[in-house]
Design a protein around this motif. Structure first.
Motif, PDB file in Angstrom:
ATOM      1  N   SER A   6       0.670  -1.175   0.095  1.00  0.00           N
ATOM      2  CA  SER A   6      -0.083   0.011  -0.016  1.00  0.00           C
ATOM      3  C   SER A   6       0.806   1.368   0.058  1.00  0.00           C
ATOM      4  O   SER A   6       0.657   2.300  -0.746  1.00  0.00           O
ATOM      5  CB  SER A   6      -0.851  -0.074   1.233  1.00  0.00           C
ATOM      6  OG  SER A   6      -1.905  -0.923   1.246  1.00  0.00           O
ATOM      7  N   VAL A   7       1.801   1.235   0.850  1.00  0.00           N
ATOM      8  CA  VAL A   7       2.856   2.358   0.738  1.00  0.00           C
ATOM      9  C   VAL A   7       3.459   2.568  -0.362  1.00  0.00           C
ATOM     10  O   VAL A   7       3.448   3.740  -1.015  1.00  0.00           O
ATOM     11  CB  VAL A   7       3.828   2.229   1.908  1.00  0.00           C
ATOM     12  CG1 VAL A   7       5.014   3.355   2.025  1.00  0.00           C
ATOM     13  CG2 VAL A   7       3.285   2.091   3.420  1.00  0.00           C
ATOM     14  N   PHE A   8       4.007   1.589  -0.954  1.00  0.00           N
ATOM     15  CA  PHE A   8       4.677   1.730  -2.429  1.00  0.00           C
ATOM     16  C   PHE A   8       3.945   2.279  -3.404  1.00  0.00           C
ATOM     17  O   PHE A   8       4.197   2.952  -4.148  1.00  0.00           O
ATOM     18  CB  PHE A   8       5.141   0.208  -2.646  1.00  0.00           C
ATOM     19  CG  PHE A   8       5.837   0.264  -4.008  1.00  0.00           C
ATOM     20  CD1 PHE A   8       7.231   0.972  -4.222  1.00  0.00           C
ATOM     21  CD2 PHE A   8       5.330  -0.430  -5.104  1.00  0.00           C
ATOM     22  CE1 PHE A   8       7.652   0.945  -5.681  1.00  0.00           C
ATOM     23  CE2 PHE A   8       5.888  -0.522  -6.290  1.00  0.00           C
ATOM     24  CZ  PHE A   8       7.155   0.248  -6.603  1.00  0.00           C
ATOM     25  N   LEU A   9       2.513   1.745  -3.595  1.00  0.00           N
ATOM     26  CA  LEU A   9       1.656   2.248  -4.601  1.00  0.00           C
ATOM     27  C   LEU A   9       1.594   3.693  -4.690  1.00  0.00           C
ATOM     28  O   LEU A   9       1.258   4.417  -5.416  1.00  0.00           O
ATOM     29  CB  LEU A   9       0.642   1.130  -4.665  1.00  0.00           C
ATOM     30  CG  LEU A   9       0.602  -0.335  -5.082  1.00  0.00           C
ATOM     31  CD1 LEU A   9      -0.758  -1.002  -5.022  1.00  0.00           C
ATOM     32  CD2 LEU A   9       1.136  -0.361  -6.399  1.00  0.00           C
ATOM     33  N   PHE A  10       1.123   3.725  -3.171  1.00  0.00           N
ATOM     34  CA  PHE A  10       0.651   5.297  -2.924  1.00  0.00           C
ATOM     35  C   PHE A  10       1.730   6.328  -3.265  1.00  0.00           C
ATOM     36  O   PHE A  10       1.617   7.498  -3.564  1.00  0.00           O
ATOM     37  CB  PHE A  10       0.270   5.430  -1.323  1.00  0.00           C
ATOM     38  CG  PHE A  10      -0.526   6.515  -1.249  1.00  0.00           C
ATOM     39  CD1 PHE A  10      -1.961   6.598  -1.472  1.00  0.00           C
ATOM     40  CD2 PHE A  10      -0.030   7.845  -0.678  1.00  0.00           C
ATOM     41  CE1 PHE A  10      -2.761   7.717  -1.295  1.00  0.00           C
ATOM     42  CE2 PHE A  10      -1.028   8.998  -0.636  1.00  0.00           C
ATOM     43  CZ  PHE A  10      -2.261   8.986  -0.733  1.00  0.00           C
ATOM     44  N   CYS A  11       3.119   6.046  -3.232  1.00  0.00           N
ATOM     45  CA  CYS A  11       4.087   6.861  -3.516  1.00  0.00           C
ATOM     46  C   CYS A  11       4.281   7.262  -4.729  1.00  0.00           C
ATOM     47  O   CYS A  11       4.698   8.179  -5.419  1.00  0.00           O
ATOM     48  CB  CYS A  11       5.392   6.315  -3.045  1.00  0.00           C
ATOM     49  SG  CYS A  11       5.908   6.068  -1.306  1.00  0.00           S
ATOM     50  N   SER A  12       3.564   6.529  -5.603  1.00  0.00           N
ATOM     51  CA  SER A  12       3.364   6.935  -7.214  1.00  0.00           C
ATOM     52  C   SER A  12       2.459   7.993  -7.385  1.00  0.00           C
ATOM     53  O   SER A  12       2.219   8.290  -8.682  1.00  0.00           O
ATOM     54  CB  SER A  12       2.986   5.623  -7.866  1.00  0.00           C
ATOM     55  OG  SER A  12       1.786   5.228  -7.742  1.00  0.00           O
ATOM     56  N   ILE A  59      11.391  10.543   1.314  1.00  0.00           N
ATOM     57  CA  ILE A  59      11.619   9.827   0.429  1.00  0.00           C
ATOM     58  C   ILE A  59      11.539  10.298  -1.204  1.00  0.00           C
ATOM     59  O   ILE A  59      10.626  11.250  -1.393  1.00  0.00           O
ATOM     60  CB  ILE A  59      11.254   8.259   0.604  1.00  0.00           C
ATOM     61  CG1 ILE A  59       9.516   8.497   0.575  1.00  0.00           C
ATOM     62  CG2 ILE A  59      11.411   7.724   1.865  1.00  0.00           C
ATOM     63  CD1 ILE A  59       8.608   7.228   0.731  1.00  0.00           C
ATOM     64  N   LYS A  60      12.066   9.569  -2.167  1.00  0.00           N
ATOM     65  CA  LYS A  60      11.610   9.579  -3.493  1.00  0.00           C
ATOM     66  C   LYS A  60      11.280   8.484  -4.153  1.00  0.00           C
ATOM     67  O   LYS A  60      11.744   7.366  -3.517  1.00  0.00           O
ATOM     68  CB  LYS A  60      12.763  10.338  -4.214  1.00  0.00           C
ATOM     69  CG  LYS A  60      12.696  11.762  -4.111  1.00  0.00           C
ATOM     70  CD  LYS A  60      13.993  12.422  -5.032  1.00  0.00           C
ATOM     71  CE  LYS A  60      13.943  13.897  -5.052  1.00  0.00           C
ATOM     72  NZ  LYS A  60      14.983  14.421  -5.912  1.00  0.00           N
ATOM     73  N   MET A  61      10.653   8.463  -5.048  1.00  0.00           N
ATOM     74  CA  MET A  61      10.376   7.389  -6.036  1.00  0.00           C
ATOM     75  C   MET A  61      11.348   7.371  -7.300  1.00  0.00           C
ATOM     76  O   MET A  61      10.891   8.477  -7.990  1.00  0.00           O
ATOM     77  CB  MET A  61       8.776   7.183  -6.143  1.00  0.00           C
ATOM     78  CG  MET A  61       8.708   5.982  -7.381  1.00  0.00           C
ATOM     79  SD  MET A  61       6.812   5.346  -7.195  1.00  0.00           S
ATOM     80  CE  MET A  61       6.968   4.204  -5.881  1.00  0.00           C
ATOM     81  N   HIS A  62      12.139   6.638  -7.582  1.00  0.00           N
ATOM     82  CA  HIS A  62      12.884   6.677  -8.653  1.00  0.00           C
ATOM     83  C   HIS A  62      12.426   6.557  -9.991  1.00  0.00           C
ATOM     84  O   HIS A  62      11.518   6.842 -10.376  1.00  0.00           O
ATOM     85  CB  HIS A  62      14.280   6.341  -8.284  1.00  0.00           C
ATOM     86  CG  HIS A  62      14.207   4.843  -7.991  1.00  0.00           C
ATOM     87  ND1 HIS A  62      13.648   3.769  -8.755  1.00  0.00           N
ATOM     88  CD2 HIS A  62      14.764   3.782  -6.944  1.00  0.00           C
ATOM     89  CE1 HIS A  62      13.649   2.734  -7.996  1.00  0.00           C
ATOM     90  NE2 HIS A  62      14.408   2.896  -7.022  1.00  0.00           N
ATOM     91  N   VAL A  63      13.229   6.018 -10.919  1.00  0.00           N
ATOM     92  CA  VAL A  63      12.857   5.428 -12.249  1.00  0.00           C
ATOM     93  C   VAL A  63      11.771   4.706 -12.362  1.00  0.00           C
ATOM     94  O   VAL A  63      11.268   4.198 -13.346  1.00  0.00           O
ATOM     95  CB  VAL A  63      14.084   5.168 -13.188  1.00  0.00           C
ATOM     96  CG1 VAL A  63      15.040   6.112 -13.320  1.00  0.00           C
ATOM     97  CG2 VAL A  63      14.706   3.851 -12.349  1.00  0.00           C
TER      98      VAL A  63
END
Length: 298
Positions: free
Chosen positions: A106-112, A175-179
């Motif tokens: 959930s956290v990973f998807l929301f960072c997008s 944090i940042k979401m990269h490529v």
């Protein structure tokens, strides 16, 4: 960058790929019964460092059947076209995602849902996560904060996020979401998460779409939208992020069809007086109404 010359960097050799995989998997795979499987998995990564590292981290301390399943997933993955990204990178990142616990997913998807290269304060994820009930077994904000930071650290170590130790604007861990930012948008629909994300692209009008009923998140933050529809039916919508559309005017009945909304961010939009239709949002748990240097949230 205005470079005079462009140099093509090749992929890793088989030997280099195997050395990198062994370095990050944290196990003595070369002398174990899974050695042959590990080598096949490394081959499937096609010499791409980010694919090798993310897969190796995902398989660390996993059992035999999980290794075999991972190899099958990589072999049967269907290619998805993202300009400038190798299909093996996408499949390896999706494999890493599949090994995450549900809360981390959930956290990973929301960072997008944030704009490209956006620095995301972890505290923002804490507040949004509270509203979206990512952590149903936790009772206090502090407990949720500890869990969120732990999950973020895991995602960073898995190379799914990039850590920004201190965001200068917020004075806290960010944090940042990269490529891989586009990869979650491919993954999400496969797991019944449908997002509409058009954040930070200078959008002038509300996006056209045939239906909104299937959406779980709408992110139109950091644009220049001035008008929204009078009413839209979004029975599954859980988060609506409209912050920093500075001239946005929201009609009074706009929220009537969003009764499952848990997170609403209307920071730096025109909201005077406060809308009566907010009373329709009976499941709302996080409300951001930030103006200049102060913020109100529930």
């Amino acid at each position: 960058m205005g470079c005079d010359k462009t140099f093509t960097i090749g992929t890793l050799t088989k030997q280099e790929s195997w050395a990198l995989f062994k370095e990050h998997v944290g196990m003595n795979v070369e002398n174990s019964i899974i050695s042959s499987i590990a080598r096949e998995i490394t081959t499937e990564c096609d010499g791409l460092p980010i694919a090798i590292v993310t897969v190796a981290r995902a398989l660390k301390n996993r059992g035999m059947y999980e290794w075999r399943d991972a190899l099958q997933q990589l072999k049967r993955s269907t290619s998805t076209n993202i300009e400038g990204m190798h299909e093996n990178v996408i499949s390896s990142l999706e494999l890493s995602y599949n090994f995450l616990e549900s809360e981390a997913k959930s956290v990973f998807l929301f960072c997008s849902v944030f704009p490209e290269d956006f620095v995301i304060p972890v505290e923002v994820l804490v507040r949004y996560g509270t509203g979206l009930r990512w952590f149903k077994d936790l009772g206090t904000i502090e407990d949720i904060r500890v869990r969120t930071h732990a999950i973020v650290s895991n995602l960073i170590s898995s190379f799914l996020l990039i850590g920004e130790e201190f965001g200068e604007e917020y004075g806290e861990k960010s944090i940042k979401m990269h490529v891989v930012r586009d990869v979650p948008h491919i993954i999400a629909p496969k797991h019944n998460h449908t997002f509409l994300v058009k954040a930070g692209i200078n959008l002038k009008e509300w996006p056209e779409r045939d239906i909104f009923e299937d959406l779980m998140c709408i992110s139109l933050m950091f644009n220049d939208i001035k008008e929204v529809p009078d009413v839209i039916e979004c029975p599954k919508l859980q988060s609506l992020l409209l912050q920093q559309n500075s001239e946005l005017v929201v009609p009074n009945n706009f929220f009537q069809g969003m009764k499952n909304l848990g997170v609403l961010d209307l920071s730096e939009t025109q909201l005077s007086p406060l809308l009566e239709s907010l009373s329709f949002l009976v499941n709302l748990r996080t409300l951001y109404l930030m103006v200049a240097n102060w913020v109100t949230y529930l």
